[in-house]
Scaffold this active site. Structure first.
Site, short mmCIF file in Angstrom:
data_model
loop_
_atom_site.label_atom_id
_atom_site.label_comp_id
_atom_site.label_asym_id
_atom_site.label_seq_id
_atom_site.Cartn_x
_atom_site.Cartn_y
_atom_site.Cartn_z
N HIS A 138 0.82 -1.22 0.00
CA HIS A 138 0.00 0.00 0.00
C HIS A 138 0.85 1.27 0.00
O HIS A 138 0.33 2.36 -0.24
CB HIS A 138 -1.01 0.00 1.16
N ASP A 203 -11.71 -2.79 -1.17
CA ASP A 203 -11.86 -4.23 -1.27
C ASP A 203 -10.47 -4.84 -1.42
O ASP A 203 -10.10 -5.30 -2.48
CB ASP A 203 -12.73 -4.53 -2.50
N SER A 279 4.27 1.58 8.68
CA SER A 279 3.86 0.46 7.84
C SER A 279 4.92 0.19 6.78
O SER A 279 5.60 1.09 6.30
CB SER A 279 2.49 0.67 7.22
#
Length: 346
Positions: A138, A203, A279
């Site tokens: 991401h 999603d 992250s």
């Protein structure tokens, strides 16, 4: 003791050229999902064809060109569930903040802290080979599109600022922590699994939130090997460790460790204190390597983000790391080495 795993083989079957991406997504520093351990465990296991699809991957090159590679899997083990994540909220600090800022070049420039690097998109990554950095998908791609900084992606290495009368030196009180700065290396190419990309922003296949970056030149630092994630009960003290560049402590490398609370085949749930920016950090443990008769740290997961989970009507929150399963190990190892024969022992 590090368990010994026989790792499946993942080999490229065909590569297609894709249109150049738009690079129009905003870089999100965290991923949030309401689907907790129970929800993940109840998801149906994917079929062999689905797993092949999830482990196929896109490769983004520094000149903006993009390819998609389909893979074949041989000697398949159990594989991840294809469950998804949804809304995003603020990542949490749990009670007393148990993070440690690492100061002083003696620590920052020494292993294992020296393996943590900063991405120009704001995340953290970990050195896993002479020219490779493991991070979260991401940080590069939001599930639909590559983020704005992905084409000119750079990796930052903390270095002490010059002194001893060299140019640009500031004479400061020696009691002050030594000032550090980032030295940046450009990324040559980036691999992102299709299990992440085939989702979209609402999603997301959180199980596949990992990416591998290849630098344009070797970084010349000691790196940490990747390993297959053992079950939580086999981890020393049931604990994991990771260091990252949390954005509430700019310029600081922040280390923490905590207990694993729950796990699925693809994810580790824990309550390590963390903020966005951490992250992409490599989650590691130190265990005895029987074959070599020595202690060895290995990265067994990639820190992904935050999850609110409805536990019998009471919201509980976790931070989530993506586990390196035998299949993911085979894939990442092949990306690094380009030879499956070097990737048979997890």
């Amino acid at each position: 003791t590090w368990p010994s795993y026989r790792v499946p083989v993942i080999l490229p079957q065909s590569t297609l050229n894709l249109d150049k991406p738009q690079f129009d997504a905003e870089a999100r520093l965290e991923v949030v999902s309401p689907c907790g351990p129970t929800c993940h465990k109840s998801s149906p296991l994917p079929t062999y064809e689905e797993v092949k699809n999830y482990l196929s991957y896109e490769t983004l090159y520094a000149n903006g060109s993009l390819t998609e590679t389909e893979v074949g899997i041989y000697i398949l083990s159990n594989s991840g569930d294809g469950s998804r994540g949804k809304s995003r909220t603020k990542r949490q600090i749990y009670g007393y903040d148990s993070r440690f800022s690492i100061f002083g070049k003696d620590f920052l420039l020494n292993y294992p802290f020296s393996t943590s690097v900063k991405l120009s998109t704001g995340c953290t990554g970990t050195l896993v080979a002479e020219k490779h950095v493991l991070t979260a998908a991401h940080c590069i791609h939001d599930g639909k599109s590559y983020v704005k900084g992905a084409q000119k992606l750079r990796v930052g290495f903390l270095k002490p600022k010059l002194k001893d009368g060299s140019k640009g030196a500031n004479i400061t009180n020696s009691a002050m922590p030594e000032k550090m700065k980032f030295q940046w290396i450009r990324v040559k190419r980036t691999h992102v699994p299709k299990g992440w990309i085939k989702g979209n922003a609402n999603d997301i296949g959180m199980d596949y939130d990992y990416a591998l970056l290849e630098l344009k030149k070797p970084h010349k630092r000691k790196f940490m090997k990747i390993g297959v994630s053992p079950p939580a009960r086999q981890l020393p003290g049931g604990r994991i460790h990771f260091s990252g560049y949390d954005n509430d402590r700019p310029g600081n490398l922040v280390y923490r460790f905590c207990d694993v609370k729950d796990e699925t085949y693809d994810l580790l749930y824990q309550q390590c204190d963390a903020q966005p920016g951490a992250s992409g950090s490599g989650v590691y443990v130190r265990m005895w390597k029987r074959q070599n008769h020595k202690w060895e740290r290995k990265i067994i997961g990639i820190f992904s983000g935050h999850q609110w989970v409805d536990m019998n009507g009471t919201p509980q929150d976790f931070n989530v790391a993506v586990r390196i399963t035998p299949l993911k190990y085979a894939q990442i190892c092949y990306w690094i080495k380009g030879n499956y024969l070097d990737c048979r022992e997890g």
